[in-house]
Design a protein around this motif. Structure first.
Motif, PDB file in Angstrom:
ATOM      1  N   TRP A 177       0.838  -1.212   0.000  1.00 43.40           N
ATOM      2  CA  TRP A 177       0.000   0.000   0.000  1.00 43.40           C
ATOM      3  C   TRP A 177       0.866   1.252   0.000  1.00 43.40           C
ATOM      4  CZ3 TRP A 177      -0.569   4.231   3.150  1.00 43.40           C
ATOM      5  CH2 TRP A 177      -1.671   5.046   2.899  1.00 43.40           C
ATOM      6  N   ALA A 178       1.888   1.282   0.870  1.00 39.52           N
ATOM      7  CA  ALA A 178       2.773   2.450   0.946  1.00 39.52           C
ATOM      8  C   ALA A 178       3.535   2.636  -0.364  1.00 39.52           C
ATOM      9  CB  ALA A 178       3.746   2.288   2.108  1.00 39.52           C
ATOM     10  N   ARG A 179       3.924   1.526  -0.974  1.00 32.43           N
ATOM     11  CA  ARG A 179       4.633   1.601  -2.252  1.00 32.43           C
ATOM     12  C   ARG A 179       3.732   2.236  -3.317  1.00 32.43           C
ATOM     13  NH1 ARG A 179       6.011  -3.593  -2.295  1.00 32.43           N
ATOM     14  NH2 ARG A 179       4.593  -4.132  -4.010  1.00 32.43           N
ATOM     15  N   GLY A 180       2.475   1.822  -3.324  1.00 35.35           N
ATOM     16  CA  GLY A 180       1.528   2.400  -4.271  1.00 35.35           C
ATOM     17  C   GLY A 180       1.314   3.886  -4.032  1.00 35.35           C
ATOM     18  N   GLU A 181       1.261   4.288  -2.762  1.00 37.88           N
ATOM     19  CA  GLU A 181       1.126   5.702  -2.440  1.00 37.88           C
ATOM     20  C   GLU A 181       2.343   6.496  -2.909  1.00 37.88           C
ATOM     21  OE1 GLU A 181      -1.506   7.633  -0.599  1.00 37.88           O
ATOM     22  OE2 GLU A 181      -2.307   5.973  -1.802  1.00 37.88           O
ATOM     23  N   PHE A 182       3.516   5.931  -2.704  1.00 35.23           N
ATOM     24  CA  PHE A 182       4.742   6.597  -3.147  1.00 35.23           C
ATOM     25  C   PHE A 182       4.741   6.779  -4.661  1.00 35.23           C
ATOM     26  CE2 PHE A 182       9.032   6.253  -4.896  1.00 35.23           C
ATOM     27  CZ  PHE A 182       9.658   7.316  -4.271  1.00 35.23           C
ATOM     28  N   VAL A 183       4.385   5.738  -5.388  1.00 39.17           N
ATOM     29  CA  VAL A 183       4.343   5.824  -6.845  1.00 39.17           C
ATOM     30  C   VAL A 183       3.376   6.922  -7.277  1.00 39.17           C
ATOM     31  CG1 VAL A 183       3.635   4.603  -8.940  1.00 39.17           C
ATOM     32  CG2 VAL A 183       5.071   3.445  -7.242  1.00 39.17           C
ATOM     33  N   ALA A 203       3.823   3.355 -14.007  1.00 40.38           N
ATOM     34  CA  ALA A 203       3.037   4.561 -13.755  1.00 40.38           C
ATOM     35  C   ALA A 203       3.508   5.726 -14.614  1.00 40.38           C
ATOM     36  CB  ALA A 203       3.117   4.931 -12.275  1.00 40.38           C
ATOM     37  N   PHE A 204       4.804   5.755 -14.923  1.00 38.93           N
ATOM     38  CA  PHE A 204       5.365   6.841 -15.724  1.00 38.93           C
ATOM     39  C   PHE A 204       5.039   6.712 -17.210  1.00 38.93           C
ATOM     40  CE2 PHE A 204       9.217   8.345 -12.961  1.00 38.93           C
ATOM     41  CZ  PHE A 204       8.341   8.699 -11.941  1.00 38.93           C
ATOM     42  N   VAL A 205       4.845   5.479 -17.666  1.00 40.41           N
ATOM     43  CA  VAL A 205       4.666   5.220 -19.092  1.00 40.41           C
ATOM     44  C   VAL A 205       3.578   6.074 -19.740  1.00 40.41           C
ATOM     45  CG1 VAL A 205       3.756   3.488 -20.690  1.00 40.41           C
ATOM     46  CG2 VAL A 205       5.705   2.937 -19.257  1.00 40.41           C
ATOM     47  N   PRO A 206       2.370   6.169 -19.182  1.00 43.63           N
ATOM     48  CA  PRO A 206       1.335   6.958 -19.872  1.00 43.63           C
ATOM     49  C   PRO A 206       1.681   8.435 -20.007  1.00 43.63           C
ATOM     50  CG  PRO A 206       0.368   5.523 -18.201  1.00 43.63           C
ATOM     51  CD  PRO A 206       1.839   5.504 -17.983  1.00 43.63           C
ATOM     52  N   HIS A 207       2.589   8.918 -19.172  1.00 42.95           N
ATOM     53  CA  HIS A 207       2.969  10.331 -19.187  1.00 42.95           C
ATOM     54  C   HIS A 207       4.317  10.560 -19.867  1.00 42.95           C
ATOM     55  CE1 HIS A 207      -0.333  10.533 -16.391  1.00 42.95           C
ATOM     56  NE2 HIS A 207       0.303   9.718 -15.561  1.00 42.95           N
ATOM     57  N   ILE A 218      16.282  -5.901  -1.615  1.00 44.67           N
ATOM     58  CA  ILE A 218      16.566  -5.891  -3.051  1.00 44.67           C
ATOM     59  C   ILE A 218      15.337  -6.311  -3.847  1.00 44.67           C
ATOM     60  CG2 ILE A 218      17.911  -7.060  -4.855  1.00 44.67           C
ATOM     61  CD1 ILE A 218      20.285  -7.037  -2.919  1.00 44.67           C
ATOM     62  N   ALA A 219      14.627  -7.332  -3.371  1.00 47.36           N
ATOM     63  CA  ALA A 219      13.409  -7.775  -4.058  1.00 47.36           C
ATOM     64  C   ALA A 219      12.350  -6.672  -4.056  1.00 47.36           C
ATOM     65  CB  ALA A 219      12.868  -9.034  -3.392  1.00 47.36           C
ATOM     66  N   ASN A 220      12.213  -5.971  -2.939  1.00 47.60           N
ATOM     67  CA  ASN A 220      11.236  -4.888  -2.864  1.00 47.60           C
ATOM     68  C   ASN A 220      11.630  -3.708  -3.743  1.00 47.60           C
ATOM     69  OD1 ASN A 220       9.631  -6.317  -1.062  1.00 47.60           O
ATOM     70  ND2 ASN A 220      10.598  -5.418   0.744  1.00 47.60           N
ATOM     71  N   TYR A 221      12.932  -3.515  -3.904  1.00 48.30           N
ATOM     72  CA  TYR A 221      13.408  -2.445  -4.784  1.00 48.30           C
ATOM     73  C   TYR A 221      13.002  -2.717  -6.227  1.00 48.30           C
ATOM     74  CZ  TYR A 221      16.711   1.139  -6.480  1.00 48.30           C
ATOM     75  OH  TYR A 221      17.272   2.259  -7.052  1.00 48.30           O
ATOM     76  N   GLN A 222      13.059  -3.973  -6.643  1.00 53.63           N
ATOM     77  CA  GLN A 222      12.631  -4.318  -8.008  1.00 53.63           C
ATOM     78  C   GLN A 222      11.158  -3.966  -8.206  1.00 53.63           C
ATOM     79  OE1 GLN A 222      15.638  -5.348  -9.472  1.00 53.63           O
ATOM     80  NE2 GLN A 222      16.155  -5.137  -7.302  1.00 53.63           N
ATOM     81  N   ILE A 263       9.781  -1.223 -11.038  1.00 56.08           N
ATOM     82  CA  ILE A 263       8.856  -1.679 -12.086  1.00 56.08           C
ATOM     83  C   ILE A 263       7.524  -0.945 -11.974  1.00 56.08           C
ATOM     84  CG2 ILE A 263       7.513  -3.667 -12.882  1.00 56.08           C
ATOM     85  CD1 ILE A 263       9.995  -5.397 -12.122  1.00 56.08           C
ATOM     86  N   GLU A 264       7.016  -0.804 -10.758  1.00 52.65           N
ATOM     87  CA  GLU A 264       5.733  -0.110 -10.573  1.00 52.65           C
ATOM     88  C   GLU A 264       5.846   1.370 -10.929  1.00 52.65           C
ATOM     89  OE1 GLU A 264       4.733  -1.095  -6.536  1.00 52.65           O
ATOM     90  OE2 GLU A 264       4.569  -3.238  -7.012  1.00 52.65           O
TER      91      GLU A 264
END
Length: 324
Positions: free
Chosen positions: A124-130, A171-175, A158-162, A166-167
């Motif tokens: 959830w926090a990762r999604g908020e950060f993104v 999120a950046f792609v459409p912009h 390291i796994a969480n960094y990936q 990626i997330e």
């Protein structure tokens, strides 16, 4: 290259098409890498917030990219933007964009990375950060973000960094935003499957000991990332505009020149190891000859003025090389 092309992240179409078919995605990805190889070499400069006073006289036309340093993540996914004055960031983007120079925000850095581990560990926090970072970049009319986690520790981080990288790119792609990563020369914390989601790797080829940034050390750092399957066209060689002595004390290139007046061929003066004009020219030429993406500078407030400028030398070296 048109302004819109110059401002767009490199891998956006390849990543979009990953959901529509692997074969087509690979074709687009390889086409993107070809474009990267054919592109003008990048000159990337980090501008720390505490150097904002030089924005008015910064030669923005001598860069392809300027990275404003820095904001940091909080454990809940919010952003600590206390060091960023919106008026200064606006002044920088207006000056840079007038010369088709991209501006990015750096997230993290030394002593500014404590929030990454708890934030990335929570979906959830990762999604908020993104979401928060995407909004910040778009609100301030930036071209992307540079992630500088110093440094993930252990398999879980390291796994969480990936996941984060990626997330973020998705999120950046459409912009059409860029996602870059500042990486230690010795680093091994980005997996091969994550590499396609990162537009450029800014290799911090300095602070390696005493001397802290020799030519051979730069080659070793680049080889480390090449052996991890990062395409040369995504690697950006970091150049230090500062020196260190054996005790770890730092001095800017301008200070070293003023105090010790070293010869252009020297990389040692007054006990400080640094990169003088000959080494800066040699490293820049190497990056071009190897068809790397270009060079990166830490940091812009450390350079000497006028004809003594290392940035000026970097651009002269690029101009003297055969066109790609």
């Amino acid at each position: 290259m048109t302004p819109s092309q110059a401002f767009a992240g490199q891998n956006h179409w390849g990543i979009i098409l990953q959901v529509t078919g692997l074969r087509l995605a690979l074709l687009v990805l390889f086409a993107g890498l070809f474009d990267l190889q054919a592109a003008k070499p990048v000159v990337v400069g980090y501008l720390p917030h505490y150097r904002s006073g030089i924005i008015d006289k910064l030669p923005v036309e001598q860069f392809t990219d300027i990275i404003y340093f820095s904001i940091s993540p909080k454990a809940d996914g919010s952003l600590n933007t206390a060091s960023v004055r919106p008026a200064m960031l606006k002044k920088l983007t207006q000056r840079a964009h007038a010369k088709n120079t991209r501006v990015h925000i750096c997230v993290g850095g030394w002593n500014l990375s404590g929030g990454f581990a708890p934030m990335t560990a929570n979906a959830w926090a990762r999604g908020e950060f993104v979401r928060n970072l995407t909004v910040f970049v778009r609100t301030h009319k930036l071209q992307g973000a540079d992630i500088d986690w110093e440094h993930p520790k252990g398999e879980t981080e390291i796994a969480n960094y990936q996941k984060l990288l990626i997330e973020l790119k998705r999120a950046f792609v459409p912009h059409r935003l860029w996602l870059t990563a500042a990486v230690a020369g010795w680093g091994r914390h980005i997996k091969p499957s994550t590499i396609p989601f990162i537009d450029r790797f800014h290799v911090m080829a300095y602070d390696q000991g005493t001397p802290h940034a020799p030519f051979d050390g730069a080659l070793k750092d680049l080889r480390n990332w090449e052996t991890q399957k990062v395409p040369k066209a995504k690697l950006v060689l970091g150049l230090p505009f500062y020196g260190r002595n054996a005790q770890g004390t730092a001095a800017t290139y301008a200070e070293i020149l003023q105090r010790h007046r070293p010869k252009p061929s020297a990389d040692l003066a007054g006990g400080f190891h640094f990169n003088g004009p000959a080494t800066i020219r040699r490293k820049t030429a190497y990056a071009l000859q190897q068809q790397l993406a270009g060079v990166m500078i830490w940091e812009l407030g450390q350079d000497a003025p006028g004809n003594l400028s290392l940035l000026r030398l970097v651009n002269q070296t690029i101009a003297a090389q055969p066109k790609r």
